[in-house]
Design a protein around this motif. Structure first.
Motif, PDB file in Angstrom:
ATOM      1  N   PRO A  11      38.515  31.449  48.173  1.00  0.00           N
ATOM      2  CA  PRO A  11      39.389  31.675  47.157  1.00  0.00           C
ATOM      3  C   PRO A  11      40.449  32.672  47.554  1.00  0.00           C
ATOM      4  CG  PRO A  11      37.790  33.063  46.946  1.00  0.00           C
ATOM      5  CD  PRO A  11      37.215  32.066  47.947  1.00  0.00           C
ATOM      6  N   LYS A  12      41.658  32.707  47.040  1.00  0.00           N
ATOM      7  CA  LYS A  12      42.853  33.398  47.131  1.00  0.00           C
ATOM      8  C   LYS A  12      42.658  34.802  46.255  1.00  0.00           C
ATOM      9  CE  LYS A  12      47.702  34.130  47.384  1.00  0.00           C
ATOM     10  NZ  LYS A  12      49.024  33.746  46.670  1.00  0.00           N
ATOM     11  N   PRO A  13      42.161  36.030  46.890  1.00  0.00           N
ATOM     12  CA  PRO A  13      42.242  37.196  45.833  1.00  0.00           C
ATOM     13  C   PRO A  13      43.719  37.869  45.597  1.00  0.00           C
ATOM     14  CG  PRO A  13      41.571  37.833  47.990  1.00  0.00           C
ATOM     15  CD  PRO A  13      41.817  36.324  48.003  1.00  0.00           C
ATOM     16  N   ALA A  22      38.497  42.435  38.118  1.00  0.00           N
ATOM     17  CA  ALA A  22      38.065  44.132  37.990  1.00  0.00           C
ATOM     18  C   ALA A  22      37.933  44.551  36.382  1.00  0.00           C
ATOM     19  CB  ALA A  22      39.309  44.899  38.622  1.00  0.00           C
ATOM     20  N   GLU A  23      38.978  44.084  35.479  1.00  0.00           N
ATOM     21  CA  GLU A  23      38.757  44.326  34.244  1.00  0.00           C
ATOM     22  C   GLU A  23      37.199  43.765  33.573  1.00  0.00           C
ATOM     23  OE1 GLU A  23      40.709  46.050  31.900  1.00  0.00           O
ATOM     24  OE2 GLU A  23      41.750  46.723  33.669  1.00  0.00           O
ATOM     25  N   LEU A  24      36.831  42.634  34.172  1.00  0.00           N
ATOM     26  CA  LEU A  24      35.599  42.158  33.484  1.00  0.00           C
ATOM     27  C   LEU A  24      34.420  43.190  34.032  1.00  0.00           C
ATOM     28  CD1 LEU A  24      36.048  38.318  33.831  1.00  0.00           C
ATOM     29  CD2 LEU A  24      36.000  39.883  31.537  1.00  0.00           C
ATOM     30  N   GLU A  30      40.174  45.184  44.581  1.00  0.00           N
ATOM     31  CA  GLU A  30      40.265  45.107  45.772  1.00  0.00           C
ATOM     32  C   GLU A  30      40.260  43.713  46.423  1.00  0.00           C
ATOM     33  OE1 GLU A  30      37.693  47.789  47.935  1.00  0.00           O
ATOM     34  OE2 GLU A  30      38.519  49.559  46.892  1.00  0.00           O
ATOM     35  N   PRO A  31      41.114  43.062  47.315  1.00  0.00           N
ATOM     36  CA  PRO A  31      41.037  41.904  47.851  1.00  0.00           C
ATOM     37  C   PRO A  31      39.582  41.296  48.208  1.00  0.00           C
ATOM     38  CG  PRO A  31      42.935  42.783  48.606  1.00  0.00           C
ATOM     39  CD  PRO A  31      42.205  43.851  48.178  1.00  0.00           C
ATOM     40  N   LEU A  32      38.974  41.974  49.224  1.00  0.00           N
ATOM     41  CA  LEU A  32      37.560  41.546  49.735  1.00  0.00           C
ATOM     42  C   LEU A  32      36.530  41.647  48.346  1.00  0.00           C
ATOM     43  CD1 LEU A  32      35.834  40.886  51.932  1.00  0.00           C
ATOM     44  CD2 LEU A  32      35.584  43.196  52.640  1.00  0.00           C
ATOM     45  N   ASP A  33      36.502  42.548  47.529  1.00  0.00           N
ATOM     46  CA  ASP A  33      35.466  42.651  46.572  1.00  0.00           C
ATOM     47  C   ASP A  33      35.859  41.520  45.833  1.00  0.00           C
ATOM     48  OD1 ASP A  33      34.306  44.816  47.380  1.00  0.00           O
ATOM     49  OD2 ASP A  33      35.110  46.331  46.186  1.00  0.00           O
TER      50      ASP A  33
END
Length: 81
Positions: A11-13, A22-24, A30-33
């Motif tokens: 995927p492309k973060p 993040a909101e969920l 952060e991109p890696l997370d």
């Protein structure tokens, strides 16, 4: 981009995915997370990370390209009030 070349496991973060995931509470902003959270969601759903990425991109962008709606956008324009 890799996914357009057939690499559907990546995927492309981007900002849309980072904001939503993040909101969920699925990861840090952060991109890696975000990358790891999309891959995990794809595994749980039995889909490719590309498909999960695409679904969230379509929802966030409002560009339902297979829909017959004018301009293929669902969002209403922001008011200048």
């Amino acid at each position: 981009m890799l996914k357009e070349l057939g690499y559907v496991s990546y995927p492309k973060p981007d900002v849309h995915l980072m904001d939503v995931f993040a909101e969920l509470g699925l990861c840090k902003h952060e991109p890696l997370d975000t990358f790891e959270a999309v891959v995990k969601m794809a595994e749980v759903c039995g889909e490719t990370p590309y498909k999960v990425d695409k679904v969230f991109w379509l929802i966030c962008s409002g560009r339902y390209y297979k829909d017959e709606m004018a301009n293929n956008k669902v969002r209403q324009p922001k008011s200048n009030l």
